[in-house]
Design a protein around this motif. Structure first.
Motif, PDB file in Angstrom:
ATOM      1  N   LEU A 234       1.278   5.274   1.581  1.00  0.00           N
ATOM      2  CA  LEU A 234       0.717   6.587   2.086  1.00  0.00           C
ATOM      3  C   LEU A 234       0.005   7.545   1.351  1.00  0.00           C
ATOM      4  O   LEU A 234       0.421   7.623   0.107  1.00  0.00           O
ATOM      5  CB  LEU A 234       1.699   7.167   2.906  1.00  0.00           C
ATOM      6  CG  LEU A 234       2.478   6.429   4.073  1.00  0.00           C
ATOM      7  CD1 LEU A 234       3.402   7.301   5.033  1.00  0.00           C
ATOM      8  CD2 LEU A 234       1.390   5.442   4.959  1.00  0.00           C
ATOM      9  N   PRO A 235      -1.191   8.279   1.821  1.00  0.00           N
ATOM     10  CA  PRO A 235      -1.900   9.103   0.833  1.00  0.00           C
ATOM     11  C   PRO A 235      -0.962   9.964   0.394  1.00  0.00           C
ATOM     12  O   PRO A 235      -1.117  10.650  -1.000  1.00  0.00           O
ATOM     13  CB  PRO A 235      -2.736   9.617   1.827  1.00  0.00           C
ATOM     14  CG  PRO A 235      -2.869   9.001   3.076  1.00  0.00           C
ATOM     15  CD  PRO A 235      -1.741   8.255   2.991  1.00  0.00           C
ATOM     16  N   ARG A 236       0.127  10.498   0.916  1.00  0.00           N
ATOM     17  CA  ARG A 236       0.798  11.793   0.583  1.00  0.00           C
ATOM     18  C   ARG A 236       2.238  10.998   0.008  1.00  0.00           C
ATOM     19  O   ARG A 236       3.233  11.914   0.234  1.00  0.00           O
ATOM     20  CB  ARG A 236       1.063  12.912   1.228  1.00  0.00           C
ATOM     21  CG  ARG A 236       1.725  14.140   0.572  1.00  0.00           C
ATOM     22  CD  ARG A 236       0.959  14.477  -0.600  1.00  0.00           C
ATOM     23  NE  ARG A 236       1.514  15.336  -1.436  1.00  0.00           N
ATOM     24  CZ  ARG A 236       1.829  16.643  -1.462  1.00  0.00           C
ATOM     25  NH1 ARG A 236       1.219  17.337  -0.654  1.00  0.00           N
ATOM     26  NH2 ARG A 236       2.445  17.420  -2.407  1.00  0.00           N
TER      27      ARG A 236
ATOM     28  N   ASP B 223       4.968  -0.952   2.870  1.00  0.00           N
ATOM     29  CA  ASP B 223       4.471   0.224   2.989  1.00  0.00           C
ATOM     30  C   ASP B 223       5.236   1.465   2.132  1.00  0.00           C
ATOM     31  O   ASP B 223       6.242   1.638   2.635  1.00  0.00           O
ATOM     32  CB  ASP B 223       3.885   0.633   4.234  1.00  0.00           C
ATOM     33  CG  ASP B 223       2.431  -0.055   4.647  1.00  0.00           C
ATOM     34  OD1 ASP B 223       2.776  -1.193   5.100  1.00  0.00           O
ATOM     35  OD2 ASP B 223       1.670   0.165   4.259  1.00  0.00           O
TER      36      ASP B 223
ATOM     37  N   LEU C 298       6.426   4.796   1.919  1.00  0.00           N
ATOM     38  CA  LEU C 298       6.408   5.978   2.630  1.00  0.00           C
ATOM     39  C   LEU C 298       6.600   7.208   1.566  1.00  0.00           C
ATOM     40  O   LEU C 298       6.116   8.140   1.823  1.00  0.00           O
ATOM     41  CB  LEU C 298       7.626   5.898   3.552  1.00  0.00           C
ATOM     42  CG  LEU C 298       7.593   4.825   4.607  1.00  0.00           C
ATOM     43  CD1 LEU C 298       8.924   4.983   5.475  1.00  0.00           C
ATOM     44  CD2 LEU C 298       6.186   4.857   5.287  1.00  0.00           C
ATOM     45  N   GLN C 299       7.346   7.026   0.628  1.00  0.00           N
ATOM     46  CA  GLN C 299       7.517   7.920  -0.419  1.00  0.00           C
ATOM     47  C   GLN C 299       7.816   7.233  -1.894  1.00  0.00           C
ATOM     48  O   GLN C 299       8.426   6.382  -1.928  1.00  0.00           O
ATOM     49  CB  GLN C 299       8.551   8.857   0.121  1.00  0.00           C
ATOM     50  CG  GLN C 299       8.985  10.160  -0.769  1.00  0.00           C
ATOM     51  CD  GLN C 299       9.962  11.099  -0.130  1.00  0.00           C
ATOM     52  OE1 GLN C 299       9.882  11.734   0.761  1.00  0.00           O
ATOM     53  NE2 GLN C 299      11.101  10.913  -0.622  1.00  0.00           N
TER      54      GLN C 299
ATOM     55  N   ASP D 127       0.759  -1.032  -0.051  1.00  0.00           N
ATOM     56  CA  ASP D 127      -0.087   0.059  -0.023  1.00  0.00           C
ATOM     57  C   ASP D 127       0.819   1.057   0.091  1.00  0.00           C
ATOM     58  O   ASP D 127       2.154   1.247   0.227  1.00  0.00           O
ATOM     59  CB  ASP D 127      -0.902   0.033   1.233  1.00  0.00           C
ATOM     60  CG  ASP D 127      -2.225   0.860   0.856  1.00  0.00           C
ATOM     61  OD1 ASP D 127      -2.452   1.604  -0.216  1.00  0.00           O
ATOM     62  OD2 ASP D 127      -3.048   0.748   1.808  1.00  0.00           O
TER      63      ASP D 127
ATOM     64  N   ARG E  24      -6.890   8.026   0.804  1.00  0.00           N
ATOM     65  CA  ARG E  24      -6.742   6.987   1.508  1.00  0.00           C
ATOM     66  C   ARG E  24      -7.347   5.796   1.357  1.00  0.00           C
ATOM     67  O   ARG E  24      -8.769   5.853   1.465  1.00  0.00           O
ATOM     68  CB  ARG E  24      -6.656   7.553   3.133  1.00  0.00           C
ATOM     69  CG  ARG E  24      -6.255   6.547   4.160  1.00  0.00           C
ATOM     70  CD  ARG E  24      -6.545   7.120   5.474  1.00  0.00           C
ATOM     71  NE  ARG E  24      -5.427   8.292   5.626  1.00  0.00           N
ATOM     72  CZ  ARG E  24      -4.181   8.052   6.196  1.00  0.00           C
ATOM     73  NH1 ARG E  24      -3.665   6.873   6.500  1.00  0.00           N
ATOM     74  NH2 ARG E  24      -3.422   9.103   6.142  1.00  0.00           N
TER      75      ARG E  24
END
Lengths: 238, 238, 238, 238, 238, 238
Positions: free
Chosen positions: E67-69, E118, E120-121, E65, E77
């Motif tokens: 992160l939204p940003r 996940d 992160l960026q 998945d 999200r």
């Protein structure tokens, strides 16, 4: 007022019932009623849902759905939106209830036969065609169990079929196509056994309430349609 | 065979229609039929859904639901599970259709009146009580529009009410309570206008198909119940 | 600045607690606080959720919801949209925690009592009314178990009730109605036992942070309200 | 009774606030409080939600979530199950309210700043760490708008931070780690501005109701923590 | 045509693999590829999904998945909308299949290791970075089982890593960043073992179909990238 | 090792492409590949999705699904569970990308053609059959636009078709049926244009990684299959 396909008011569209159309399903029937086509596939499972456990009785549910472009305009595919398809669920329940009204669940024993009715093409009368075809698919599946000597006699007490009737203008019509159904003042679906007893009657005044006399004339029309469908079911299953 | 509450077969339970029971809703009616209690609240909105836009016609939808402990056993709360509640959606559609059969949408004009029917306590007949009470709530809401001089005459062509009838053993019964409904061989909901024309008829043979003669006797019983309910609606709205 | 219903700042609205209002639920209480009405129904189940199994301890969850037209504007019905109702879930958790703070789970034994709080009409303070009413419904349900001699003493260590306090302009108010709550600078819900010990305090500066002194004055007001509610609970349960 | 990490009761864990940690987000802060790590990313959007339109006022929502293995046992990933995550939604609302209590929305103008708080690792206090870090990310984002000369002064009236306090056995503790929080008799989250005014107080007696005196001692402890966090925020933003 | 970060066409971005970055997860690796950062956490569970029961074989699923940003523009999200995230599910399946291609499930025994990836960026190549990092996290988790003497030899038959290649204008590029990936005519993800055997190849002509010769040149480039990544994995795990 | 239907390794199953099979859809093709049957229906809409607006370019999405009893065991109906069907979404995206690789969107103009691929019966290769049939349905729909003189030349730059290849034991096979696909060590789907350029290649080592040499031999097999399918497409569309 003439019908779009030049039928007489009490005349059904051409009906075909093709059996044995699936490689995998234990019972199968593709029913064609004019331009309406429904694929009915019956699946046997050697277990029952929780509420039937320990009863020795079987179960027969149905599921109804439409392909997105079964209709003249494409509809959103069920299950892609988050919203439940209330109409499909309502019809699934109707088809299941209709089949169950003729099944002998003690004789069937502790197994589930699910009948999937998927509308490949729709031109009115998809729910009634589903019931008529689903009964044939169900019996085909029961025959495979009979062939395995799980019961001597098929565990059904009667056959079941369904047809629509309605009022359009001043005409009382048998077996409405979509163009008729869409404009009908009264729309009624009638489910009957082969012995012409009522299983389900769902009549709706879309626009103009109707009288008891009209109801009786519509039921006479429906009886005539059920007689024809019952004969076709018998031939298909012979 | 005697009825659980010692009624005669063609006898309804005590019915009460209380209007003006909500501080907020434009129209409200709490209907009590024996131990069945439904709160019907009508909400006016000055807009219509997309399919009614540009037509000048109004719209009247309904939504039906039950409190989780309205029934003898607690049911899971709608909307906490991911699964749609097919039964509640089916009844919502029925209540909406029934109301719409008597509304004059051109006279109503481009506004929506939503009627919420929430079952506070259930003892059979919740869908028919919802229709009977929803009609009263709807008219109460229409009166507030009339009071604002948005139309001279209420935009309804007739009243509408509903009642259940059924077959239990050899008895044909009016207004089944849950204990009866649960064991009925035939279960039928009949929606009729005040002038005793049919709006909707939904009859189901839960277990044993039924004859045309039985259907006619059941409809006679239903007519009698609708007459009583119509009189009570007139009194409540007077 | 006067209050919409002309109360004094430290004055509560009229409160009524009606018990035994449900045919089916083992415990029931309809609480009325001014125009706020909540139906609290307690259901007993002879099992516990997975995390309580093998512990011998019981469990007490709560579920809170609102009818769509409980409020001055109709809200979308929970469970018809795909989206979760975060507010209702948050309040359900609060009501459950509050009840659990006074229950003796070992004495209750391996059973679950679910309390459903359904807001029939809302005018502010629905979550605090739910807690106060849910406690009464819970004890009513416990009494039915006591009557079956499942325990000698009710398995509760104290009573529990809740009230809102807040700051509006320069006034510190007890028991805010919706028109007040909506414009309050500080809004606080206080849950306390009958012995005036704190169970939960949730204070929110909607617009203007507040001081420790203000907090203390608000808690004094809340204590006074809890005293009144506790007396009413005792009377209702007597 | 000594704390798992040998802190004194009124001692916080080591706190770090790292800013400028994202290539994309307009404001960013990774906050570490002992073993709790939260990534706070602020995103600017030049529009506002429907309820703010035509008002000239901005909006600041927050969203909180946890990675599935942020905790000692893996939890199901949010959004893979159909069920809403009530806890995450509740905390999202709390973080948003806390930030909004110090923002000058007229000065911000018609734009939305969304702050995402994603817990990378959890060891208690994730909601309070989220608030403390989210404020820093928000101000970082506001600085980019200030750099574009959209306002002279940052549109915040005060800073905001949060800390947990609680009662464990006989000890009143500041900044509980998970092992403490899990067993605490009272658990309280306190949100305060840099000037030590209360924004939100959420205190819960998990097991044993508490007195007004205890509440006051816990708030004294919280004030001390907020003082430390405010100083760290000022340093990080300098 | 020069690359945004001035790399040569066959040059990878700087890659870092940090292990032991989680307090809770049994295996962990944070992989950085240029501006792309993925946190890979492996969780051991002493059970297997239903389809593996009674087989003695283990299972290794993955979940991916963002992160939204993580991206240059904020995305909604996952799990807040009702809609499934088809892309995240597709990548989750790819990462899982890639890991499973090198695991000896009989040697692993009846346990599940779930690897959460996940992002992160994100700056392109998140799915390939996830595979490369997930392998390292998986082996770290396996080492904790080895340390408990559950097996002598790690139950993996080879290592696995992944890299993207693509065609942009006339250039064939290794390891595309987002700005390149976005405009690429051909985009291919290649998963290979440490011994340079193919595990998965997913090539897509976004705009212009490509030839067999181009495919072969792109696979040569990918092999070179896999060699570098394999060496880095060995160092990180040493 | 012989194939279940006695084919040679490089031999395809019998393929049929029936066009004009729908009363409603603007383009239709039912493709049969051995026992695999897919109904492909193309629907024209005179609008484009938001991301295409103002560009003058058209759009071609696809949706893929299976009837519940298309397979040897009945699967749960998509959209009845709350869970997304990751596999169906992944294939929908693949079919859409494949079609779009040959469409001239500027020539198509600002309209959307959605191709629904519904698997009526599955015996392996449903995604490749969907692509091959969907191309035919798409061109049939484009012809109806051409007939309305909306463009002189069909807005496609090439044809597109797809086939599976795989490794089973030591054999490299063309067009795997389900029994083969299920046990294959390597499974590859290849999408190519009529001019034998690659559009998409998705190869997966289910169990045993494979070499570059094997990849090349599999692609040779696939090319041969695409040649046959392209000829059949031309005949069907003639």
């Amino acid at each position: 007022m003439s019908r779009p396909d030049h039928r007489q008011p009490p005349q059904m569209r051409p009906v075909e019932l093709a059996v044995g159309v699936s490689r995998w399903a234990e019972g199968s029937c593709e029913i064609t009623v004019g331009d309406t086509q429904v694929l009915c596939l019956a699946s046997i499972e050697e277990s029952v849902p929780p509420f039937r456990r320990e009863t020795g009785l079987g179960w027969v549910p149905a599921e109804y759905d439409m392909l997105p472009r079964a209709t003249s305009e494409r509809r959103q595919r069920t299950g892609r939106s988050g919203k439940p398809d209330a109409r499909a669920l309502e019809i699934s329940r109707l088809v299941g209830r209709s089949l169950r009204s003729v099944v002998d669940f003690a004789a069937l024993g502790s197994r589930t036969i699910t009948v999937d009715c998927d509308v490949l093409q729709a031109d009115g009368g998809t729910r009634t065609a589903s019931i008529t075809g689903a009964y044939v698919a169900l019996v085909e599946a029961l025959k495979t169990l009979q062939a395995r000597r799980l019961f001597a006699k098929l565990p059904v007490r009667d056959s079941v079929a369904a047809v629509s009737v309605g009022v359009l203008g001043n005409d009382e019509l048998l077996d409405l196509c979509y163009a008729e159904d869409h404009r009908a003042a009264v729309d009624m679906n009638v489910v009957m056994t082969g012995r012409l007893r009522l299983v389900e009657i769902q009549g709706t005044a879309e626009e103009r309430p109707f009288s008891r006399e009209q109801l009786n004339r519509l039921l006479d029309l429906a009886e005539q349609g059920i007689r024809e469908l019952t004969a076709l079911q018998q031939t298909a299953l012979a």
